[in-house]
Design an enzyme around this catalytic site. Sequence first.
Site, short mmCIF file in Angstrom:
data_model
loop_
_atom_site.label_atom_id
_atom_site.label_comp_id
_atom_site.label_asym_id
_atom_site.label_seq_id
_atom_site.Cartn_x
_atom_site.Cartn_y
_atom_site.Cartn_z
N GLU A 119 0.79 -1.15 0.07
CA GLU A 119 0.09 -0.09 0.18
C GLU A 119 1.09 1.23 -0.22
OE1 GLU A 119 -2.07 -0.48 3.69
OE2 GLU A 119 -2.80 -2.06 2.89
N LYS A 121 1.74 4.65 1.53
CA LYS A 121 2.32 5.16 2.97
C LYS A 121 2.13 6.89 2.34
CE LYS A 121 5.06 5.30 6.39
NZ LYS A 121 4.41 6.35 7.78
N ASP A 123 0.83 9.98 3.89
CA ASP A 123 1.80 11.89 4.19
C ASP A 123 0.60 12.63 5.58
OD1 ASP A 123 3.84 12.55 6.00
OD2 ASP A 123 4.88 13.73 4.13
N TYR A 231 -7.44 1.75 5.99
CA TYR A 231 -6.69 0.93 5.91
C TYR A 231 -5.84 0.03 7.15
CZ TYR A 231 -3.15 4.46 8.27
OH TYR A 231 -3.04 5.58 8.93
N LYS A 318 10.56 3.73 2.77
CA LYS A 318 10.53 4.87 3.08
C LYS A 318 11.18 5.36 1.90
CE LYS A 318 9.31 7.35 5.97
NZ LYS A 318 9.23 7.68 7.78
N CYS A 412 22.49 47.41 5.04
CA CYS A 412 21.46 46.44 5.08
C CYS A 412 20.66 46.71 4.06
CB CYS A 412 20.48 47.11 6.79
SG CYS A 412 19.46 46.53 7.10
N CYS A 415 17.37 49.08 4.93
CA CYS A 415 17.72 50.44 5.51
C CYS A 415 19.04 51.12 4.94
CB CYS A 415 17.75 51.34 6.99
SG CYS A 415 18.98 49.99 8.17
N CYS A 430 21.89 44.04 11.25
CA CYS A 430 21.75 45.19 10.56
C CYS A 430 21.54 45.59 11.96
CB CYS A 430 20.99 45.03 10.31
SG CYS A 430 19.83 47.62 10.29
N CYS A 436 15.70 51.14 10.92
CA CYS A 436 15.49 49.37 10.49
C CYS A 436 13.20 49.11 9.84
CB CYS A 436 15.96 48.57 10.10
SG CYS A 436 16.10 47.67 9.35
#
Length: 676
Positions: A119, A121, A123, A231, A318, A412, A415, A430, A436
């Site tokens: 089957e 899996k 998630d 399931y 997996k 930055c 600013c 910054c 800012c």
Amino acid sequence: MAKITKSFAKERIEQLRHELEEHNRNYYILATPVISDFEYDMLMLELQGLEARFPEFASEDSPTRKVGSDLTDTNEGFTQVEHRYPMLSLGNTYNEEELYEFHQRVANVARVPFTYSCELKFDGTAICLIYKEGRLAQAITRGDGIKGDDVSRNIVSIESIPHILHGKNIPAEFEIRGEIFMPYEAFERLNADRTAAGEAPFANPRNAASGSLKLLDPSKVKERGLDCILYHLLGEDLPFSTHSEAIEAAASWGFHVSENSIEAKDIEEVICYIEKWEKQRKNLPYATDGIVIKVNQLDLQRQLGYTAKSPRWATAFKFKPEQALTEVLSIDYQVGRTGAITPVANLEPVPLSGTTVRRASLHNFDQMELLDIRVGDLVYVEKGGEIIPKITGVEFSKRHADVQKPIFPSICPDCGTYLERDPEQARHYCPNSDGCPTQIKGRFIHFVSRKAMDILAGEATISLFYDKGLIRTLPDLYRLKAEDILGLDGWQQKSVDNLFSSIEQSKQVPFSRVLYALGIRHIGEATARMAANTFGSIDALASATREDLMQVEDFGEIMAESVVTYFANDANRRMIEELRSFGLQFALSEEEESPLSDRLSGTTIVISGNFSISREEMKALIAAHGGKNVSSVSGKTTYLLAGEKSGPEKLKRAEKLGIKVITEEDFLKIIEGEKA
Ligand code: IVH
């Protein structure tokens, strides 16, 4: 096999257990994983290996023996219910060799031919549905595997879950288990809406599904577009001899079961199924993270039985995290709320695990250097636990000769101030915290938050008010006028009234929370409370020296330094005066000032769950009797004060550390001077 000393193994086992517990909490409770499932499974594998090699360090409490818990600490509104049959997890593997080993273990027990059910899996988040007399009676989450949250009222709004069953031979009572998930389409829509509303998007469809299931308002759950595939059927004396027969019957009664399951007669067919779905899962409208392989014959399942954590008759193969190769179009440099700069790569959009990836974080300057990344490079992207995918490497063989090394900005991007580099960390900052825009908005968002001033304004509101020039420094919030806001996008009289009433109420917020709300670097909720109780007023705190501050319980050098620096800044002092003139609390109230007793003096108390008074009131009561409230249970904790629906993690930890657990009644006796 590498030689490992006993003492190294012991230390590493403890470290891994601790890390895995943390990741379980991030994944199941907070719904914000910080590592990918693959990384998690690798840590688990290492722990399993060490525990097998060093059985003397085995522990019943190890994450290798327990299923992760999604029970929340304060799962208000959901009753916890014990599962009739424990809800276990699945053993898992990433390679064929281990799959053959699983097959060998099964074949050793089987005396007659058997088959496997293969089957997908899914998630999402596991659910247990209980049906009585053909009607849905209850829906319970996995919880800690022993007990889960009753989420029946939310389940009712998921269309694919039948309320009434139709068909033949429906058992009078049975359970059916499956996965609740959010299809990609609904997930993308939800995240687009959340981003537009200034809310944090979900990292992946699984978190979105589990988060949605725990919403308190069922009508909101309905809007989320959840789906459910069942399931596993359980019950007493069910009339089936194979798993696939049971699932077929369930489909005939009206359940949504997977149309992609097959019955495989040998392990080679299982491998073919895996190979097929490793490729084709990309085309599914929902997320899958592997294949589940179950022994189909129920007799053989019973013979094989269970370990403490998972069935011996099933395993999961997996899928490795999917990777995609795409081009770096440009690199942006984002400013965070604390001024930290994060480089982010803009990518040629590429489909990856069901969504389109357009951006990936490069974390910091050092990481960029390590990857040696350039605009124009082809890079590998992978989805981890975080919302923004990771760049895991550069395909150097495809690099054009003319690509340029990116230049990390020296100013930055918000600013224009020259950046500084924190020598302790790999981050650039910054320093213009007062000018800012991103940092200013961040300060407001913290100030209005629930644990601080609890003003009804979210990120979107703060951004809007900032962009309209209505707020620059914190006192501006108290200068707002209805006419400034009415008519702004989405603001009507009712929302304006609510905002103003919460602003008015914030003037009664006690001093310790006001202190926390100021957002002094390194001063959290608990340390603000300690400082408020020690100094009693902002004026006393502002004139405290570094040495005075170091006397406050829990205050270290960095905190003391931070407080001194904060009050040395005239702008901060002026701002506090303005806030004071609006009526905010800058001293302990009389009640707080004169402690009710010192019966809790020297005690450290952790609270968990709900009480007859609010949690904030409980914290205040502890302080009023001279006690100290902290958030997590440690060896230094005196009591765990457990209310209704208190967190199992905290209880377990208290038990492990031998910390006394007291009820609200015991607590009242203590503060009234009786012996608990
Ligand atoms: S059977 C006793 N079948 O995977 C275990 N589980 O990692 C019975 N899951 O807790 C589980 N798809 O939430 C089973 N086709 C499937 C599944 C599936 C997803 C989830 C389930 C389980 C987890 C284990």
